[in-house]
Design a protein around this motif. Sequence first.
Motif, PDB file in Angstrom:
ATOM      1  N   GLN A  48       0.713  -1.381   0.002  1.00  0.00           N
ATOM      2  CA  GLN A  48      -0.395   0.122  -0.133  1.00  0.00           C
ATOM      3  C   GLN A  48       0.619   2.004   0.026  1.00  0.00           C
ATOM      4  O   GLN A  48       1.468   1.590   0.833  1.00  0.00           O
ATOM      5  CB  GLN A  48      -0.547   0.330   1.386  1.00  0.00           C
ATOM      6  CG  GLN A  48      -1.773   1.173   1.070  1.00  0.00           C
ATOM      7  CD  GLN A  48      -2.627   1.509   2.686  1.00  0.00           C
ATOM      8  OE1 GLN A  48      -2.710   0.204   3.096  1.00  0.00           O
ATOM      9  NE2 GLN A  48      -4.051   2.067   2.197  1.00  0.00           N
ATOM     10  N   ALA A 100       1.693   3.811   3.223  1.00  0.00           N
ATOM     11  CA  ALA A 100       0.575   3.588   4.066  1.00  0.00           C
ATOM     12  C   ALA A 100       1.595   3.938   5.199  1.00  0.00           C
ATOM     13  O   ALA A 100       1.434   4.877   6.490  1.00  0.00           O
ATOM     14  CB  ALA A 100       0.420   1.729   4.430  1.00  0.00           C
ATOM     15  N   ASP A 101       2.995   3.793   5.212  1.00  0.00           N
ATOM     16  CA  ASP A 101       4.220   3.870   6.065  1.00  0.00           C
ATOM     17  C   ASP A 101       5.095   4.711   5.494  1.00  0.00           C
ATOM     18  O   ASP A 101       5.389   4.310   4.738  1.00  0.00           O
ATOM     19  CB  ASP A 101       5.047   2.425   6.330  1.00  0.00           C
ATOM     20  CG  ASP A 101       5.804   2.815   7.428  1.00  0.00           C
ATOM     21  OD1 ASP A 101       6.702   3.521   7.373  1.00  0.00           O
ATOM     22  OD2 ASP A 101       5.996   2.210   8.074  1.00  0.00           O
TER      23      ASP A 101
END
Length: 219
Positions: A94, A97-98
């Motif tokens: 994703q 996301a981080d």
Amino acid sequence: MKSLQEKLEHTLDLLRSIRDAHLPGETALAWTGGKDSTALLALWREAAPEHNLAINIDTGCKFPEVLAFRDRMAREWDVRLHIAKPLPEDCPAQIAADKIACCRAMKVAPLRRALSELGVRALLTGVRADENPERAHMREREEREGYVQFNPLLDWTEMDVWAFTVARGLPYCELYDRGYRSLGCVPCTLPSGAGQGERGGRDSEKEARMAELHALGYF
């Protein structure tokens, strides 16, 4: 406070010293397609026309307008363009996301791989100290793992870059005319709102963790 002319002369002196200390194949300019690195590229072409290698990190999430500008200017300015991309297996499931993991995989890893493959010993960036509080602690010359990073525009301001761009008639990406003041990946970049700073449209979490990113090799 230094005038823009004084900053310009200092930057050109620094660029000439880098040119004299390194062979053309040992130097590269980190060119994002943004206003700062494009202004630096114009100065680098003036100071060291034979040093025409530029590295662009294409995360796969860049604005198409930035990529089109990059490709057009590479042709017009005879830039030896190396496009560094993340390996498919390194890309997070994703995107964004981080923020730290994403930038490490999508930007830092491709940059390090490109520097190693090309044998680059000196990397020039368009980083400016007033962009982010963490960048205020950076130096014009920084020892990195396997190479030296130079930040020739470190003491320039956003207005300095635009004044130089306008005075020289330099091209720039059309997104700046649409309210963007700083260009990054699409998921982490919006136009700057009223009353916001230059990087007000950039992801706030990422901006707050710039020290971590810098330690990883992010410029």
